[in-house]
Design an enzyme around this catalytic site. Structure first.
Site, PDB file in Angstrom:
ATOM      1  N   THR A  67     -11.293   4.130  10.168  1.00  0.00           N
ATOM      2  CA  THR A  67     -11.408   3.156  11.456  1.00  0.00           C
ATOM      3  C   THR A  67     -10.574   3.587  12.461  1.00  0.00           C
ATOM      4  O   THR A  67     -10.799   3.071  13.580  1.00  0.00           O
ATOM      5  CB  THR A  67     -10.517   1.743  10.820  1.00  0.00           C
ATOM      6  OG1 THR A  67      -9.205   2.405  10.521  1.00  0.00           O
ATOM      7  CG2 THR A  67     -11.180   1.145   9.746  1.00  0.00           C
ATOM      8  N   THR A  83     -14.097  15.968 -11.062  1.00  0.00           N
ATOM      9  CA  THR A  83     -12.670  16.003 -10.421  1.00  0.00           C
ATOM     10  C   THR A  83     -12.213  14.771  -9.864  1.00  0.00           C
ATOM     11  O   THR A  83     -11.035  14.318 -10.325  1.00  0.00           O
ATOM     12  CB  THR A  83     -12.530  17.164  -9.325  1.00  0.00           C
ATOM     13  OG1 THR A  83     -12.944  18.188  -9.813  1.00  0.00           O
ATOM     14  CG2 THR A  83     -11.009  17.372  -8.953  1.00  0.00           C
ATOM     15  N   ARG A 132      -3.901  -6.302  14.188  1.00  0.00           N
ATOM     16  CA  ARG A 132      -2.760  -6.622  14.902  1.00  0.00           C
ATOM     17  C   ARG A 132      -2.450  -8.354  15.116  1.00  0.00           C
ATOM     18  O   ARG A 132      -3.676  -8.816  15.250  1.00  0.00           O
ATOM     19  CB  ARG A 132      -2.917  -5.990  16.147  1.00  0.00           C
ATOM     20  CG  ARG A 132      -2.789  -4.447  16.276  1.00  0.00           C
ATOM     21  CD  ARG A 132      -1.407  -3.965  15.691  1.00  0.00           C
ATOM     22  NE  ARG A 132      -1.147  -2.374  15.382  1.00  0.00           N
ATOM     23  CZ  ARG A 132      -1.296  -2.063  14.264  1.00  0.00           C
ATOM     24  NH1 ARG A 132      -1.584  -2.535  13.127  1.00  0.00           N
ATOM     25  NH2 ARG A 132      -1.138  -0.297  14.233  1.00  0.00           N
ATOM     26  N   ARG A 159       2.682  -0.856  10.699  1.00  0.00           N
ATOM     27  CA  ARG A 159       3.835  -0.983  11.980  1.00  0.00           C
ATOM     28  C   ARG A 159       4.252  -2.195  12.459  1.00  0.00           C
ATOM     29  O   ARG A 159       5.403  -2.523  12.729  1.00  0.00           O
ATOM     30  CB  ARG A 159       3.034   0.032  12.952  1.00  0.00           C
ATOM     31  CG  ARG A 159       3.384   1.427  12.760  1.00  0.00           C
ATOM     32  CD  ARG A 159       2.419   2.576  13.260  1.00  0.00           C
ATOM     33  NE  ARG A 159       1.130   2.405  12.976  1.00  0.00           N
ATOM     34  CZ  ARG A 159       0.281   2.892  13.661  1.00  0.00           C
ATOM     35  NH1 ARG A 159       0.741   3.941  14.617  1.00  0.00           N
ATOM     36  NH2 ARG A 159      -0.983   2.676  13.493  1.00  0.00           N
ATOM     37  N   LYS A 164       0.981  -1.248   0.152  1.00  0.00           N
ATOM     38  CA  LYS A 164      -0.106  -0.084   0.155  1.00  0.00           C
ATOM     39  C   LYS A 164       0.791   1.319  -0.009  1.00  0.00           C
ATOM     40  O   LYS A 164       1.711   1.548   0.814  1.00  0.00           O
ATOM     41  CB  LYS A 164      -0.920   0.051   1.242  1.00  0.00           C
ATOM     42  CG  LYS A 164      -1.902   1.346   1.289  1.00  0.00           C
ATOM     43  CD  LYS A 164      -2.742   1.205   2.302  1.00  0.00           C
ATOM     44  CE  LYS A 164      -2.233   2.035   3.515  1.00  0.00           C
ATOM     45  NZ  LYS A 164      -2.457   3.399   3.772  1.00  0.00           N
ATOM     46  N   HIS A 220     -11.704  12.462  -2.787  1.00  0.00           N
ATOM     47  CA  HIS A 220     -13.015  13.312  -2.189  1.00  0.00           C
ATOM     48  C   HIS A 220     -13.184  14.527  -2.906  1.00  0.00           C
ATOM     49  O   HIS A 220     -12.539  15.394  -2.201  1.00  0.00           O
ATOM     50  CB  HIS A 220     -12.654  13.288  -0.951  1.00  0.00           C
ATOM     51  CG  HIS A 220     -14.282  13.616  -0.145  1.00  0.00           C
ATOM     52  ND1 HIS A 220     -14.508  13.533   1.148  1.00  0.00           N
ATOM     53  CD2 HIS A 220     -15.257  13.638  -0.497  1.00  0.00           C
ATOM     54  CE1 HIS A 220     -15.724  13.832   1.522  1.00  0.00           C
ATOM     55  NE2 HIS A 220     -16.380  13.843   0.320  1.00  0.00           N
ATOM     56  N   ASP A 221     -13.839  14.679  -3.790  1.00  0.00           N
ATOM     57  CA  ASP A 221     -14.107  15.767  -4.520  1.00  0.00           C
ATOM     58  C   ASP A 221     -15.282  15.955  -5.262  1.00  0.00           C
ATOM     59  O   ASP A 221     -16.112  14.605  -5.358  1.00  0.00           O
ATOM     60  CB  ASP A 221     -12.968  16.334  -5.405  1.00  0.00           C
ATOM     61  CG  ASP A 221     -12.551  17.984  -5.588  1.00  0.00           C
ATOM     62  OD1 ASP A 221     -13.804  18.475  -5.773  1.00  0.00           O
ATOM     63  OD2 ASP A 221     -11.540  18.196  -5.434  1.00  0.00           O
ATOM     64  N   ILE A 222     -15.704  16.827  -6.247  1.00  0.00           N
ATOM     65  CA  ILE A 222     -16.593  16.835  -7.147  1.00  0.00           C
ATOM     66  C   ILE A 222     -16.500  15.452  -8.058  1.00  0.00           C
ATOM     67  O   ILE A 222     -15.325  15.249  -8.454  1.00  0.00           O
ATOM     68  CB  ILE A 222     -17.053  17.949  -7.806  1.00  0.00           C
ATOM     69  CG1 ILE A 222     -15.935  18.581  -8.562  1.00  0.00           C
ATOM     70  CG2 ILE A 222     -17.465  19.083  -6.941  1.00  0.00           C
ATOM     71  CD1 ILE A 222     -16.310  19.579  -9.575  1.00  0.00           C
ATOM     72  N   ASP A 251      -3.386   4.328  -2.141  1.00  0.00           N
ATOM     73  CA  ASP A 251      -4.485   4.764  -1.103  1.00  0.00           C
ATOM     74  C   ASP A 251      -4.358   6.264  -0.875  1.00  0.00           C
ATOM     75  O   ASP A 251      -3.914   6.864  -0.011  1.00  0.00           O
ATOM     76  CB  ASP A 251      -4.012   4.083   0.326  1.00  0.00           C
ATOM     77  CG  ASP A 251      -5.091   4.242   1.432  1.00  0.00           C
ATOM     78  OD1 ASP A 251      -6.162   4.611   1.265  1.00  0.00           O
ATOM     79  OD2 ASP A 251      -4.345   4.352   2.633  1.00  0.00           O
ATOM     80  N   LEU A 252      -5.008   6.965  -2.006  1.00  0.00           N
ATOM     81  CA  LEU A 252      -4.907   8.387  -1.957  1.00  0.00           C
ATOM     82  C   LEU A 252      -6.438   9.023  -1.456  1.00  0.00           C
ATOM     83  O   LEU A 252      -6.494  10.206  -1.403  1.00  0.00           O
ATOM     84  CB  LEU A 252      -4.691   8.930  -3.340  1.00  0.00           C
ATOM     85  CG  LEU A 252      -2.998   8.470  -3.449  1.00  0.00           C
ATOM     86  CD1 LEU A 252      -2.388   8.935  -4.828  1.00  0.00           C
ATOM     87  CD2 LEU A 252      -2.071   8.714  -2.382  1.00  0.00           C
ATOM     88  N   LYS A 253      -7.347   8.264  -1.376  1.00  0.00           N
ATOM     89  CA  LYS A 253      -8.564   8.360  -0.678  1.00  0.00           C
ATOM     90  C   LYS A 253      -9.156   9.788  -1.346  1.00  0.00           C
ATOM     91  O   LYS A 253      -9.375  10.873  -0.670  1.00  0.00           O
ATOM     92  CB  LYS A 253      -8.587   8.697   0.716  1.00  0.00           C
ATOM     93  CG  LYS A 253      -8.123   7.509   1.589  1.00  0.00           C
ATOM     94  CD  LYS A 253      -7.916   7.863   3.005  1.00  0.00           C
ATOM     95  CE  LYS A 253      -7.630   6.587   3.791  1.00  0.00           C
ATOM     96  NZ  LYS A 253      -6.391   6.118   3.943  1.00  0.00           N
ATOM     97  N   GLN A 300      -8.628  -1.409  22.067  1.00  0.00           N
ATOM     98  CA  GLN A 300      -9.077  -2.785  21.011  1.00  0.00           C
ATOM     99  C   GLN A 300     -10.213  -2.509  20.229  1.00  0.00           C
ATOM    100  O   GLN A 300     -10.729  -3.464  19.340  1.00  0.00           O
ATOM    101  CB  GLN A 300      -9.418  -4.075  22.248  1.00  0.00           C
ATOM    102  CG  GLN A 300      -8.541  -4.128  23.434  1.00  0.00           C
ATOM    103  CD  GLN A 300      -7.475  -5.441  22.644  1.00  0.00           C
ATOM    104  OE1 GLN A 300      -7.904  -6.028  21.819  1.00  0.00           O
ATOM    105  NE2 GLN A 300      -6.494  -5.594  23.449  1.00  0.00           N
TER     106      GLN A 300
HETATM  107  O1  C5P Z   1      -1.447   0.579  11.919  1.00  0.00           O
HETATM  108  P1  C5P Z   1      -0.803   0.061  10.838  1.00  0.00           P
HETATM  109  O2  C5P Z   1       0.436   0.614  10.560  1.00  0.00           O
HETATM  110  O3  C5P Z   1      -0.929  -1.379  10.826  1.00  0.00           O
HETATM  111  O4  C5P Z   1      -1.579   0.906   9.688  1.00  0.00           O
HETATM  112  C1  C5P Z   1      -1.515   0.564   8.401  1.00  0.00           C
HETATM  113  C2  C5P Z   1      -2.065   1.252   7.303  1.00  0.00           C
HETATM  114  O5  C5P Z   1      -3.950   1.271   7.834  1.00  0.00           O
HETATM  115  C3  C5P Z   1      -2.128   2.745   7.684  1.00  0.00           C
HETATM  116  O6  C5P Z   1      -1.306   3.178   6.441  1.00  0.00           O
HETATM  117  C4  C5P Z   1      -3.308   3.369   7.809  1.00  0.00           C
HETATM  118  O7  C5P Z   1      -3.649   4.205   6.584  1.00  0.00           O
HETATM  119  C5  C5P Z   1      -4.393   2.352   7.900  1.00  0.00           C
HETATM  120  N1  C5P Z   1      -5.083   2.415   9.214  1.00  0.00           N
HETATM  121  C6  C5P Z   1      -6.416   2.525   9.517  1.00  0.00           C
HETATM  122  N2  C5P Z   1      -6.847   2.594  10.572  1.00  0.00           N
HETATM  123  C7  C5P Z   1      -6.322   2.130  11.557  1.00  0.00           C
HETATM  124  C8  C5P Z   1      -5.062   1.995  11.578  1.00  0.00           C
HETATM  125  C9  C5P Z   1      -4.294   1.971  10.198  1.00  0.00           C
HETATM  126  O8  C5P Z   1      -6.979   2.940   8.253  1.00  0.00           O
HETATM  127  N3  C5P Z   1      -7.008   2.158  12.926  1.00  0.00           N
END
Ligand code: C5P
Length: 234
Positions: free
Chosen positions: A124, A69, A182, A212, A33, A64-66, A60-62, A191
């Protein structure tokens, strides 16, 4: 062949960091990603680099516009060669519809495979405490997922908790990409919208985005292999 249900998040600022991690993970990971942090730092070259190494990319550039665009933006990104693109479902049915139509038409004109387009439902990171919508989060997520499907999109990004409801509402052939994963036994403060790989897959997720826990590991390949083996056992 690597298990392409695992998508490793390259939340870096430099190409050197990217190359190092992709080298470390080798053939165990095939899907990456690229988010705004990396793309805004290094630009489209990162997509070319990953492609030249035979890797797949969720860009993953998300958007959001009209509608016009977003449609144009997605077409530009398709030309880079990404495999999955995304938009915010809160942009609305028309925005998603126009985007999907424009992208398919452009792919056909260019004779290339159309990338999958998925919609962000509710971020999330947003928990009940800071949620601002009139509906409860799970209800809003399912509404967004159904709207995305109606618009002709291929799936959604959602938390692993909501994957089951989305699967029930949208049927089998709908991508559900879940971040917030995780490994089993990880030490997690909050959690609420986090799950293990096994739980996310059991809930109906098709792809797991993990960053991470792999990037920060002393041995990223070992960490990825452990997650992959959890996925296999799910
Ligand atoms: O937390 P982690 O490093 O595993 O996140 C990986 C990717 O997931 C991040 O690049 C982030 O965009 C997305 N993420 C998310 N919501 C979370 C945690 C991470 O959308 N709660």
């Amino acid at each position: 062949m690597a298990d392409e249900r695992l998508i490793v998040a390259l939340d870096f600022h430099t190409l050197d960091d990217v190359e190092r991690l992709v080298d470390d993970l080798g053939s165990s990971v095939n899907f990456y990603k690229v988010g705004m942090e990396l793309f805004y730092s290094v630009g489209p070259v990162v997509v070319e680099r990953l492609k030249s190494r035979g890797k797949k990319i969720f860009l993953d550039l998300k958007l959001h516009d009209i509608p016009n665009t977003v449609a144009g933006g997605l077409c530009s990104l398709m030309n880079l060669g990404a495999d999955i693109l995304n938009v915010h479902a809160s942009g609305g049915l028309t925005m998603m519809q126009k985007a999907a139509e424009a992208l398919h038409a452009q792919a056909q004109r260019c004779g290339v495979e159309c990338p999958k387009v998925i919609a962000i439902t509710v971020l999330t990171s947003i928990g009940e405490a800071e949620w601002f919508g009139a509906k409860k989060i799970p209800e809003q997520v399912v509404d967004f997922a159904k709207t995305a499907q109606r618009a002709g999109l291929d799936g959604v990004v959602a938390s692993p908790q909501e994957a089951r409801l989305i699967r029930e509402a949208c049927g089998e052939n709908f991508l559900i990409v879940t971040p917030g994963i995780r490994p089993a036994g990880a030490n997690i403060d909050d959690q609420s919208r986090i799950a293990t790989p096994a739980a996310a897959l059991a809930n109906g997720a098709t792809h797991l985005v993990i960053g991470r826990p792999i990037r920060a590991a002393q041995n990223p390949r070992e960490a990825a292999e452990k997650i992959l083996s959890e996925m296999r056992g799910a």
